[in-house]
Design an enzyme around this catalytic site. Structure first.
Site: not given
Ligand code: PEP
Length: 259
Positions: A99, A9, A177, A11, A101, A171
């Site tokens: 996701h 990913n 991150g 991003k 985010e 996740e």
């Protein structure tokens, strides 16, 4: 045997030139290597690079391209959005849905994600449905309940046939991150729990065929320990997917285990 997937990913990173170089580097890095049939590699670049990255992915049969998001409507007055049929038109075969985010910064809750899953499935694409708990939930020991709700509310309305187009990515938000990885035991416990939920809903055969990825600071140093867990079928990888020299070794680790 169910598919194993190593997914990157990217991003909102990379210039166009960098994105092309990364995609080409991954394809070149896999050239001539023995990739077992069950192992798939997925690159999820920013939307403006999807077409170009898809052209590069065409150079390797094990490499696929995914969108990072799509809108739930198939067309319409939704300025700035991307519809699932637009991804299909580019040859894209996977889409990330939910996701953390997207959930945190774009307010995507259970209902929107359910509609997005429907849009992706209706288009014949594979939905990579992301789920996972925040740190406070983990510390309170409530992670299974949260993940169960995420799956129940946005996925488990699908028919058994539709569900075969779903890949689940667990996740834990606290591991994304942050450099903190769930331990192999923590990942395996949650993956086994998720597979059990799928079994209760769709039966043993579909549960056994469902690919469940782990995401959260996967890198070459921890890939082996995670991928040897019986219910961990690969990874959804952020930071380490941005460099050929950290992404390809993770793919190689999966190939080693499946050889
Ligand atoms: C992600 O963004 O899905 C992710 C797992 O990121 P990272 O690998 O950087 O933790």
């Amino acid at each position: 045997m169910r598919n194993k997937i190593v997914a990157g990913n990217w991003k909102m990173n990379k210039t166009r030139t960098e994105a092309e170089a990364l995609a080409q580097g991954i394809v070149d890095g896999l050239a001539g290597k023995n990739i077992p049939d069950s192992v798939k590699v997925l690159m999820c670049p920013p939307a403006p690079y999807l077409w170009q990255v898809q052209q590069i992915a065409n150079g390797h049969p094990a490499v696929f391209v995914g969108g990072q998001n799509c809108h739930q409507a198939s067309s319409g007055a939704y300025t700035g959005e991307i519809a699932a049929p637009m991804l299909t038109a580019l040859g894209i075969t996977y889409v990330l849905v939910g996701h953390s985010e997207r959930r945190a910064y774009f307010g995507e809750g259970h209902d929107i994600l359910k509609a997005k899953v429907d849009a992706v499935i209706a288009e014949g694409l594979q939905a990579v449905f992301c789920c996972g708990e925040e740190l406070a939930i983990r510390e309170a020991g409530e992670q299974e309940g949260v993940v169960k709700t995420q799956l129940t509310e946005s996925l488990f309305h699908l028919s058994a046939e539709q569900f075969t187009q779903v890949v689940i990515a667990y996740e834990p938000v606290w591991a994304i991150g942050t450099g903190k990885t769930a331990s192999p035991e923590q990942a395996e416990a949650m993956h086994a729990f998720i597979r059990q939920l799928v079994k209760e809903k769709y039966g043993a055969e579909i549960a056994d065929q469902t690919t469940i990825l782990y995401g959260g600071s996967v890198k070459p140093a921890n890939a082996a320990a995670l991928f040897t867990q019986p219910n961990v079928d690969g990874g959804l990888i952020g930071g380490a997917s941005l460099k050929v020299e950290t992404f390809v070794p993770v793919i190689e680790e999966m190939c080693r285990q499946m050889a």
